[in-house]
Design an enzyme around this catalytic site. Structure first.
Site: not given
Length: 441
Positions: A170, A264
């Protein structure tokens, strides 16, 4: 229209109520007969299940809900298994984050040593779910978004190659929703994207509006100034760690200004910054336990005590909408364009064909059909090759119970500065994970 039977594995998860609410929103398009919660922690699951049962009785009394710890009951006669398990729960996530930080290394749930530790716990848990599904409902599809998705995806590719399992995440969806807001659009469904990478490790290379016009330049300009925020300010309702992550995206983006990065990537490209700004005593796991965990379980307990969900503050989640879209694509052969984690096999032509990459796919009743990305630049390719090496070594270490290969995986991670530090971290992780990892030789 056929009514579907759904298994939610990880029934005691804080994300489960959001999935139930999203399934209710889609009732006309995706009707449901029975929902089965499955968890190996029956007590934790009971709180969530009791609240969801009240929610369903009030909003869709025709839907049956079963909560069980019995695999046969949970997996028999289901069409979809929605899997989001967390082996070791948040207590072990806290160890994943704090042990590397003790050694001056990034402590994060899916990146670096923490992600490797979590992966070693998740692999047997997810494989067990796959085996239950194949035994009791061999025609079902597993929609897996258990973390760390990259390692889990490699494990299922290698160890359960013929299983009906789709690995999804997600994270890009959440970022795309923010991008939509920064561009004055209603939602991510108002545009189409080109994207490639690994899970939690990718780049958007184009974003087109409904008329096919690229808005990438406007998006890159915004991200280069503000990251994934509306104007440099904290996003309302987001925890401190996430607002920090969204802002840091601008520094990540400067390495390749013509693309838009997954947030990330900051852990791999700025590990020194992340360690310097981390609170070794209070990590993201603590934030979640004190925030989301208490909120969701408190809300569920309140529903049970009041006997009604009428005024509940529980809401749907980004990933809930994505997983229901995916189930619809499989059920009704919609050929919806979605980002999936799939075996490369030619999608990125100058990259390892066996790598599990995250790319756009057209999803139908037979699963995902990869769209060809073509060649990718040397910078991204080199970063991805290093990270794929880590993921493959972790799975080999699990399969072979190999201390040596797990040490190599940690050493290869871009977040770890040396083989000595990798070994010190590994020895601490082995001690912390005695109840979950195989004994390494």
């Amino acid at each position: 229209m056929k009514k579907f039977n759904i298994n939610i594995s990880g029934g005691g998860s804080t994300f489960t109520p959001g999935i139930i609410l999203m399934l209710l929103d889609y009732q006309k398009e995706f009707p449901i007969d029975t929902i089965k919660f499955y968890d190996n922690d029956g007590e934790r699951q009971k709180t969530i299940a009791d609240a969801c049962e009240i929610l369903l009785k009030e909003r869709a009394p025709e839907i049956k809900l079963i909560a069980t710890t019995d695999p046969k009951e949970a997996f028999t006669d289901v069409d979809f298994v929605m899997a989001h398990i967390r082996v070791g729960k948040y207590a072990m996530r806290e160890q994943d984050e704090k042990i590397p930080l003790k050694h001056g290394v990034v402590g994060q749930e899916t990146c670096g040593p923490g992600g490797i530790a979590y992966g070693m716990r998740s692999i047997p848990g997810v494989l067990e779910l796959v085996d239950y599904m194949e035994k009791y409902s061999p025609d079902a599809w597993m929609l897996n978004y258990s973390n760390p998705a990259a390692i889990v995806a490699e494990a299922t590719r290698k160890l359960r190659p013929d299983a009906n399992i789709l690995n999804i995440c997600d994270m890009p969806i959440g970022i795309e929703e923010i991008i939509a807001k920064t561009q004055g659009l209603e939602s991510r469904k108002d545009f189409e994207v080109d994207y490639y990478g690994l899970n939690h490790f990718g780049w958007w290379t184009d974003i087109r509006d409904k008329n096919g016009n690229s808005i990438l330049d406007k998006v890159t300009q915004h991200v280069s100034r503000y990251g994934y925020t509306m104007g440099g300010d904290d996003l309302p309702g987001e925890e401190a760690s996430w607002n920090s992550t969204f802002k840091k995206a601008k520094d990540v983006q400067h390495l390749d200004p013509e693309t838009v990065p997954n947030t990330y990537l900051k852990y791999y490209l700025y590990p020194d910054y992340e360690v310097a700004h981390a609170n070794k005593e209070y990590t993201r796991a603590n934030e979640v336990m004190d925030g989301r965990e208490k909120f969701v379980f408190g809300e569920c307990q309140s529903i049970v005590e009041k006997g009604t969900a009428e005024d509940t503050k529980l809401e749907t989640d980004d990933h809930a909408s994505y997983i229901v879209d995916l189930a619809k694509a499989i059920a009704f052969n919609t050929k919806e364009r979605m980002l999936m984690i799939v075996e490369n096999n030619g999608a990125i032509v100058n990259f390892d064909p066996t790598a599990m990459v995250e790319v756009p796919c057209l999803v139908g009743s037979k699963g995902p059909e990869k769209l060809v990305v073509g060649e990718i630049p040397r910078f991204q390719k080199s970063l991805m090759e290093q990270q794929v090496g880590v993921e493959k070594l972790v799975v080999e270490a699990f399969e072979e119970k190999s201390y040596q290969k797990l040490w190599q995986a940690l050493t290869l991670s871009k977040t770890v500065p040396s083989a000595k530090v990798a070994k010190d971290i590994l020895d601490d992780l082995i001690e912390a994970n005695k109840a979950y990892w195989p004994v390494l030789k």
